[in-house]
Design an enzyme around this catalytic site. Structure first.
Site, PDB file in Angstrom:
ATOM      1  N   HIS A   1      -5.116   1.456  -6.759  1.00 16.01           N
ATOM      2  CA  HIS A   1      -4.462   2.854  -5.710  1.00 16.01           C
ATOM      3  C   HIS A   1      -5.267   3.015  -5.047  1.00 16.01           C
ATOM      4  O   HIS A   1      -5.986   4.980  -5.595  1.00 16.01           O
ATOM      5  CB  HIS A   1      -3.688   3.776  -6.594  1.00 16.01           C
ATOM      6  CG  HIS A   1      -2.499   4.757  -6.369  1.00 16.01           C
ATOM      7  ND1 HIS A   1      -1.179   5.249  -6.335  1.00 16.01           N
ATOM      8  CD2 HIS A   1      -2.951   4.831  -5.119  1.00 16.01           C
ATOM      9  CE1 HIS A   1      -1.193   5.787  -5.627  1.00 16.01           C
ATOM     10  NE2 HIS A   1      -1.420   5.740  -4.205  1.00 16.01           N
TER      11      HIS A   1
ATOM     12  N   GLU B   1       1.530   3.178 -12.782  1.00 12.61           N
ATOM     13  CA  GLU B   1       0.120   3.174 -12.635  1.00 12.61           C
ATOM     14  C   GLU B   1      -0.535   4.229 -13.737  1.00 12.61           C
ATOM     15  O   GLU B   1       0.070   5.281 -14.371  1.00 12.61           O
ATOM     16  CB  GLU B   1      -0.077   3.460 -10.980  1.00 12.61           C
ATOM     17  CG  GLU B   1       0.084   2.436 -10.608  1.00 12.61           C
ATOM     18  CD  GLU B   1      -0.203   3.380  -9.128  1.00 12.61           C
ATOM     19  OE1 GLU B   1      -0.529   4.336  -8.858  1.00 12.61           O
ATOM     20  OE2 GLU B   1       0.434   2.862  -8.115  1.00 12.61           O
TER      21      GLU B   1
ATOM     22  N   VAL C   1       1.261  -1.216   0.206  1.00  9.35           N
ATOM     23  CA  VAL C   1      -0.163   0.000  -0.312  1.00  9.35           C
ATOM     24  C   VAL C   1       0.470   1.492   0.100  1.00  9.35           C
ATOM     25  O   VAL C   1       0.378   2.072   0.062  1.00  9.35           O
ATOM     26  CB  VAL C   1      -0.923  -0.092   1.485  1.00  9.35           C
ATOM     27  CG1 VAL C   1      -2.211  -0.798   1.227  1.00  9.35           C
ATOM     28  CG2 VAL C   1      -0.276  -0.068   2.707  1.00  9.35           C
ATOM     29  N   GLY C   2       2.600   0.915  -0.261  1.00  7.84           N
ATOM     30  CA  GLY C   2       3.002   2.021  -0.299  1.00  7.84           C
ATOM     31  C   GLY C   2       3.265   3.155  -1.628  1.00  7.84           C
ATOM     32  O   GLY C   2       2.613   3.563  -1.935  1.00  7.84           O
ATOM     33  N   ARG C   3       4.129   1.925  -2.155  1.00  6.87           N
ATOM     34  CA  ARG C   3       4.920   2.489  -4.148  1.00  6.87           C
ATOM     35  C   ARG C   3       4.229   1.776  -5.089  1.00  6.87           C
ATOM     36  O   ARG C   3       5.376   0.955  -4.365  1.00  6.87           O
ATOM     37  CB  ARG C   3       5.570   3.841  -3.681  1.00  6.87           C
ATOM     38  CG  ARG C   3       5.046   5.267  -4.097  1.00  6.87           C
ATOM     39  CD  ARG C   3       3.936   5.862  -4.513  1.00  6.87           C
ATOM     40  NE  ARG C   3       3.343   7.410  -4.401  1.00  6.87           N
ATOM     41  CZ  ARG C   3       2.686   7.759  -3.367  1.00  6.87           C
ATOM     42  NH1 ARG C   3       2.055   6.118  -2.923  1.00  6.87           N
ATOM     43  NH2 ARG C   3       2.248   8.489  -3.522  1.00  6.87           N
TER      44      ARG C   3
END
Lengths: 320, 320
Positions: free
Chosen positions: B284, B266, B235-237
């Site tokens: 995201h 993305e 859930v970071g990058r």
């Protein structure tokens, strides 16, 4: 030495290792060894010798079936719910019943929380969105709804319900409950009826037993009280909800969404639900982890051994 | 009275109400009002007057873009991560930066837990199974994996990581972590490097910032240490993981599964993942709830107002 007890085993094919486990202490007969004739007929030669039934599925054991087993002393179920067993008739005949006790409680509680987050944050719908390529084509996905701060009403604060409450507290949920009786030394607000539980919560989670008192306990009135943003999570039994009305309420927007592990006529699921993004559907799998199934196999064996050694059952079902 | 500050606003169309909110205190210019020419060109008439940028998306603000804004004093981002902003150049130019602070922390933590349960219990795959009619045709769904008792290693024990840990404790998870420095008064076991974090856990959850030190911090070696039943939640990058290697590891069974809210390019997601049931994909959306977006709009406005009233920023980004 007397002959070892004869146990009728009703199990899915994947549980074939149970036969080996049981064979050290019992003679066994599996329902799938018998012919395709109705059970009492196919068992006729043996029915009168069967002293225990191990029901690892949802085999319905009613008064008629029981009448064919004059020597039956014990039924061991690997489910928590025993709505497929005629308990009053068992009591009348002096047959003891054991269930899954708390073997599944953690997994079912985990699944209930997973379904709740999945509905609020639309995880399966988001997953479909990405897999279908819509993220690239159509841009940002629709907004989800926050879990933190939600008022969650639990219907049935037993072993599973208590574990659900404990898990939801650190998410900042406000917990209340309804059950047959108010429980002492429980810090959560108690609502004496299901309509007021629904009216005062954003989410209701069903994890009580199915019986004559609870069948269709979630009816149209309850769903109207829950309201258009309200969510239902059901990890109990399909029959707790009036499913036909629930489908209408979901389609009409009377309630906001649902996470359903159980249905009235499993494995049939109302097709109207298949097109809805605010619904998460699960095939009665809340307790289906490899860990749980190891637990339950051991528990079933322990119950059988205890009974035939004149010890108390590990997880007896109490007759009300 | 001097003219009010000119703010360049980069926002999704759905945030049109921000224009109204800002207009009481600021003159605004939105990036979508400008032509399709590159940003500095389309802004040429105004660029020199812009004193603040409100970046409600992932607009890349690099040294080149900054060179066109000689009057810029403040950048307000509505993300937690600021990897799209050239922070050293901002520092050099004396430009202050604010981010989302903790406005999303609860929602991101909720989503991380939701993704973890969804992967272990295969909730989206189970939902597909029911919707496709396979429950009726093929019988019981495959077994899931237990959450209770899992060892969970958190990479980045900041605001989000701490909330994830707090949420997972009552599930019976055993928490450990890795971060730049060991934290005092934290009861969880600390691993000084990511390989040992992965080797000693069943699950790793990524919620640290993306920067030169953390890019591709989860590489092949880390995934091999995590092992064939290991799960990654991100859930970071996207850039925290070597995505190409991760795809291979998932396809080859080097790791057991993944729950991914973020990706390297993305909205592009590697198509090899679309056929995997042990992967849950999310666009995201970890912070995407209506509650969070209300919070962030207010926080962004408060940061802007504070700055131009010579008050400290509410959620400043510290330059290392």
């Amino acid at each position: 030495m007397s002959e070892s007890p004869l146990v009728l085993v009703h199990r899915p094919p994947t549980f074939d290792y149970m036969d080996e486990l049981l064979s050290h202490n019992f003679r066994i007969l599996t329902t799938h060894q018998t012919s395709s004739a109705p059970l009492p007929v196919s068992l006729s030669r043996h029915a009168s010798s069967i002293t225990a039934v191990l029901n690892m599925g949802m085999l319905k054991i009613d008064a008629d079936l029981l009448s064919h087993f004059p020597s039956l002393q014990l039924i061991v179920c690997t489910s928590v719910g025993t709505d497929h067993i005629d308990l009053p008739e068992c009591k009348r005949r002096g047959i003891s019943v054991a269930n899954a006790g708390e073997a599944y409680s953690e997994d079912v509680a985990d699944c209930a929380v997973g379904l709740l987050i999945s509905v609020l944050r639309q995880i399966p719908a988001a997953d479909r969105y990405v897999r279908s390529g819509k993220w690239v084509k159509s841009g940002d996905f629709q907004l989800g709804s926050k879990l933190s701060g939600k008022r969650v009403g639990i219907l049935g604060l037993g072993s599973i319900g208590s574990l659900i409450a404990k898990r939801l507290e650190p998410f900042g949920c406000i917990i209340s409950y309804n059950s047959r009786r108010q429980k002492q030394s429980i810090p959560y607000l108690y609502y004496p009826d299901v309509v007021s539980l629904a009216a005062n919560n954003d989410v209701i989670i069903l994890c009580c037993a199915l019986n004559d008192q609870t069948r269709h306990i979630v009816n149209r009135e309850v769903m109207e009280a829950l309201g258009k943003n309200g969510i239902i999570i059901n990890v109990g039994r399909g029959g707790l909800i009036d499913e036909k009305e629930m489908v209408k309420c979901l389609v009409e927007g009377v309630i906001g969404g649902a996470g359903l592990d159980v249905f009235e006529k499993e494995p049939e699921v109302p097709e109207e639900l298949f097109g809805l993004d605010n619904v998460v559907l699960s095939p009665h799998a809340a307790m289906e982890t490899s860990g749980s199934l190891d637990n339950i196999a051991q528990l079933a064996l322990s119950n059988l051994k205890a009974f035939f050694s004149n010890q108390p059952l590990i997880s007896p079902v109490r007759f009300d």
